[in-house]
Design an enzyme around this catalytic site. Structure first.
Site, PDB file in Angstrom:
ATOM      1  N   TYR A   1      -6.092  -1.318 -23.789  1.00 12.67           N
ATOM      2  CA  TYR A   1      -5.295  -2.551 -23.642  1.00 12.67           C
ATOM      3  C   TYR A   1      -4.291  -2.497 -22.498  1.00 12.67           C
ATOM      4  O   TYR A   1      -3.588  -3.469 -22.266  1.00 12.67           O
ATOM      5  CB  TYR A   1      -4.601  -2.924 -24.957  1.00 12.67           C
ATOM      6  CG  TYR A   1      -3.724  -1.869 -25.607  1.00 12.67           C
ATOM      7  CD1 TYR A   1      -2.537  -1.461 -25.026  1.00 12.67           C
ATOM      8  CD2 TYR A   1      -4.088  -1.304 -26.830  1.00 12.67           C
ATOM      9  CE1 TYR A   1      -1.745  -0.506 -25.635  1.00 12.67           C
ATOM     10  CE2 TYR A   1      -3.295  -0.353 -27.457  1.00 12.67           C
ATOM     11  CZ  TYR A   1      -2.123   0.039 -26.853  1.00 12.67           C
ATOM     12  OH  TYR A   1      -1.336   0.984 -27.456  1.00 12.67           O
ATOM     13  N   LYS A   2      -4.223  -1.373 -21.788  1.00 11.54           N
ATOM     14  CA  LYS A   2      -3.294  -1.299 -20.651  1.00 11.54           C
ATOM     15  C   LYS A   2      -4.058  -1.649 -19.370  1.00 11.54           C
ATOM     16  O   LYS A   2      -4.393  -2.800 -19.147  1.00 11.54           O
ATOM     17  CB  LYS A   2      -2.682   0.093 -20.572  1.00 11.54           C
ATOM     18  CG  LYS A   2      -1.891   0.509 -21.820  1.00 11.54           C
ATOM     19  CD  LYS A   2      -1.372   1.912 -21.651  1.00 11.54           C
ATOM     20  CE  LYS A   2      -0.752   2.474 -22.916  1.00 11.54           C
ATOM     21  NZ  LYS A   2       0.466   1.770 -23.311  1.00 11.54           N
TER      22      LYS A   2
HETATM   23  C1  LIG Z   1       0.520   7.949 -23.901  1.00  5.67           C
HETATM   24  C2  LIG Z   1       0.281   6.952 -24.987  1.00  5.67           C
HETATM   25  N1  LIG Z   1      -0.487   7.280 -26.034  1.00  5.67           N
HETATM   26  C3  LIG Z   1      -0.721   6.403 -27.024  1.00  5.67           C
HETATM   27  C4  LIG Z   1      -0.178   5.131 -27.004  1.00  5.67           C
HETATM   28  C5  LIG Z   1      -0.425   4.146 -28.086  1.00  5.67           C
HETATM   29  O1  LIG Z   1      -1.171   4.504 -29.139  1.00  5.67           O
HETATM   30  P1  LIG Z   1      -1.619   3.399 -30.187  1.00  5.67           P
HETATM   31  O2  LIG Z   1      -2.522   2.436 -29.466  1.00  5.67           O
HETATM   32  O3  LIG Z   1      -2.272   4.167 -31.241  1.00  5.67           O
HETATM   33  O4  LIG Z   1      -0.411   2.653 -30.638  1.00  5.67           O
HETATM   34  C6  LIG Z   1       0.621   4.755 -25.925  1.00  5.67           C
HETATM   35  C7  LIG Z   1       1.250   3.399 -25.870  1.00  5.67           C
HETATM   36  O5  LIG Z   1       1.460   2.714 -26.837  1.00  5.67           O
HETATM   37  C8  LIG Z   1       0.860   5.692 -24.912  1.00  5.67           C
HETATM   38  O6  LIG Z   1       1.633   5.364 -23.883  1.00  5.67           O
HETATM   39  N1  LIG Z   2       1.111  -0.694 -27.838  1.00  8.68           N
HETATM   40  C1  LIG Z   2       2.274  -1.356 -27.682  1.00  8.68           C
HETATM   41  C2  LIG Z   2       2.654  -2.303 -28.599  1.00  8.68           C
HETATM   42  C3  LIG Z   2       3.850  -2.987 -28.451  1.00  8.68           C
HETATM   43  C4  LIG Z   2       4.651  -2.703 -27.361  1.00  8.68           C
HETATM   44  C5  LIG Z   2       4.297  -1.753 -26.460  1.00  8.68           C
HETATM   45  C6  LIG Z   2       3.124  -1.045 -26.625  1.00  8.68           C
HETATM   46  C7  LIG Z   2       2.729   0.012 -25.696  1.00  8.68           C
HETATM   47  O1  LIG Z   2       1.583   0.199 -25.468  1.00  8.68           O
HETATM   48  C8  LIG Z   2       3.771   0.805 -25.085  1.00  8.68           C
HETATM   49  C9  LIG Z   2       3.237   1.756 -24.082  1.00  8.68           C
HETATM   50  N2  LIG Z   2       2.342   2.751 -24.614  1.00  8.68           N
HETATM   51  C10 LIG Z   2       4.305   2.497 -23.321  1.00  8.68           C
HETATM   52  O2  LIG Z   2       3.907   3.203 -22.408  1.00  8.68           O
HETATM   53  O3  LIG Z   2       5.469   2.391 -23.571  1.00  8.68           O
END
Ligand SMILES: Cc1ncc(COP(=O)(O)O)c(C=O)c1O
Ligand SMILES: Nc1ccccc1C(=O)C[C@H](N)C(=O)O
Length: 415
Positions: free
Chosen positions: A227-228
């Site tokens: 999703y990024k």
């Molecule tokens: C390095 C990293 N790992 C994992 C996640 C997220 O994991 P999840 O999608 O399980 O919330 C993020 C951002 O949310 C991230 O920046």
């Molecule tokens: N999954 C999310 C849901 C809500 C708000 C932010 C996120 C992010 O993905 C943050 C991200 N991983 C971060 O690098 O800060």
């Protein structure tokens, strides 16, 4: 010194510029947060309508076979694989990054314990890693109840020494979410292997952002977000990579029926699927999963090398312009200047970072804020232009010069 006209001229020469037309971005917005939630591919709306109206509405249960739903985690995994240097049959798009970390860590611990140094009980990672990575490692260690613990290191320079004779697994995030620092995956993996440890890489801020070659690095396991930078949509399923050489030994405790060799045999005993399918657990959110393809198909029109070249040009320009045009303000660059150590984001500290970011967002420049005092700007070459960079810096300069930010700005749940 650049001018806005120079930026416009660079956009006119930019071979990636037409790909911006593949995304729907609101007028008046400069979107510098694709490192948290990528923009919407235009195709996603029709694809969602197709999945909901045709595949679900008309196809109903038949769509598991006729619309390719059941195979979608593997099919999307094969589409994603080239972006991270993986091979067909080595990636599935499934579950969340947190869950995939749990599976990969469990498999890594198991692989290591059955190899040479079975007395090793330490998972090494960075204190500055994204918290979920640390939490999942802590959760798994506690659950195993076999003396595993997580060792947190305070800087990249300390990683090598921390991977010692007690280290079972080195778990790192390729590009740091806060600073944008990029590790040398090949060198750290080689070091871990020389010490007898197994590696798990989180590619959340790498996949679609920087060229990644998991096989060249001889990495062991990897996970990441869609999703990024991959623009899969909010909460879109993540991915997990298990190289063919580890698949036979890959064992993870979330042994749900989607990971079974014959799910519809409905056998009472779990027998893992022979390939990457054993990394699956249960039923996937098909509407969300289907949209991941719309993000991935844009990447088929370019190369990660072209994306990287533009990403570095955008981040270089942003750093230069901020340092020139906002020089009188207390901004501190926390992202490495060296290209090799930089991901696709730039972070600056400011004593009122949160308030300044809120003021930027109110003026259409969307980045985000991370503790402590860090303003984060993500650069996504598929839809960010050089003129965007110029305009964003001018708005930042104006806000800082005018002190047009509210230091008492109230905080939402998500910063
Ligand atoms: C390095 C990293 N790992 C994992 C996640 C997220 O994991 P999840 O999608 O399980 O919330 C993020 C951002 O949310 C991230 O920046
Ligand atoms: N999954 C999310 C849901 C809500 C708000 C932010 C996120 C992010 O993905 C943050 C991200 N991983 C971060 O690098 O800060």
């Amino acid at each position: 010194m650049s001018t806005r006209q120079d930026c416009v001229a660079r956009d006119a020469r930019d071979a990636l510029a037409p790909l911006r037309g593949r995304f729907d971005l609101p007028q008046g917005v400069i979107y510098l947060d694709g490192n948290s939630l990528g923009a919407r591919p235009i195709a996603a709306l029709d694809r969602a309508r197709q999945v909901i109206a045709d595949e679900w509405g008309t196809g109903l249960i038949r769509s598991w076979n006729t619309a390719g739903w059941f195979d979608m985690p593997r099919r999307l995994g094969d589409l994603l694989a080239p972006l991270v240097g993986a091979r067909p049959g080595e990636v599935v798009v499934t579950d969340t990054t947190s869950l995939n970390l749990f599976k990969a860590l469990a498999a890594a611990v198991h692989l290591q314990a059955h190899g040479a140094g079975s007395a090793r009980r330490v998972i090494v990672t960075e204190r500055s890693n994204f918290p979920t990575d640390i939490y999942m490692a802590q959760g798994l260690s506690a659950w195993l109840d076999r003396g595993y613990s997580v060792r947190l290191v305070d800087s990249a320079d300390e990683i090598a020494a921390a991977v010692d004779a007690d280290c079972a697994v080195l778990m790192l995030t390729g590009v740091n979410y806060r600073t944008g620092y990029q590790h040398d995956m090949a060198a750290l993996t080689a070091h871990a292997h020389a010490q007898g440890a197994v590696t798990v890489w989180d590619l959340a801020h790498s996949a679609g952002a920087v060229p990644v070659d998991l096989h060249a690095a001889e990495a062991d396991f990897a996970v990441g977000c869609t999703y990024k930078y991959l623009n899969g949509g909010p909460g879109a399923p993540a991915f997990i990579w298990v190289p063919e050489r580890h698949q036979a030994a890959f064992t993870q405790p979330l042994s749900g029926w989607w990971g079974h060799a014959a799910p519809f045999a409905m056998a009472p005993d779990f027998a893992p699927c022979s390939g990457i399918g054993r990394a699956l657990c249960g039923t996937q959110p098909m509407v969300s999963l289907a949209l991941v393809e719309c993000g991935l198909e844009v990447f088929a029109e370019t190369t990660m090398e072209a994306i990287r070249a533009k990403s570095l040009a955008l981040t270089d320009l942003f750093i230069d312009l901020v340092e020139q045009r906002c020089a009188s303000h207390p901004l501190g660059l926390v992202t490495p200047r060296e290209h090799a150590s930089r991901g696709s984001q730039v972070s600056f500290t400011h004593p009122h970072g949160y308030a300044v970011m809120q003021a930027l967002i109110a003026r259409g420049v969307i980045g985000d804020y991370r503790e402590p005092a860090i303003m984060r700007f993500g650069f996504t070459p598929l839809y960010t232009s050089f003129a965007d960079v110029w305009d964003a810096v001018e708005i930042l300069r104006d806000i800082l010069d005018q002190r047009a930010y509210d230091v008492n700005a109230s905080r939402g749940a998500v910063t």
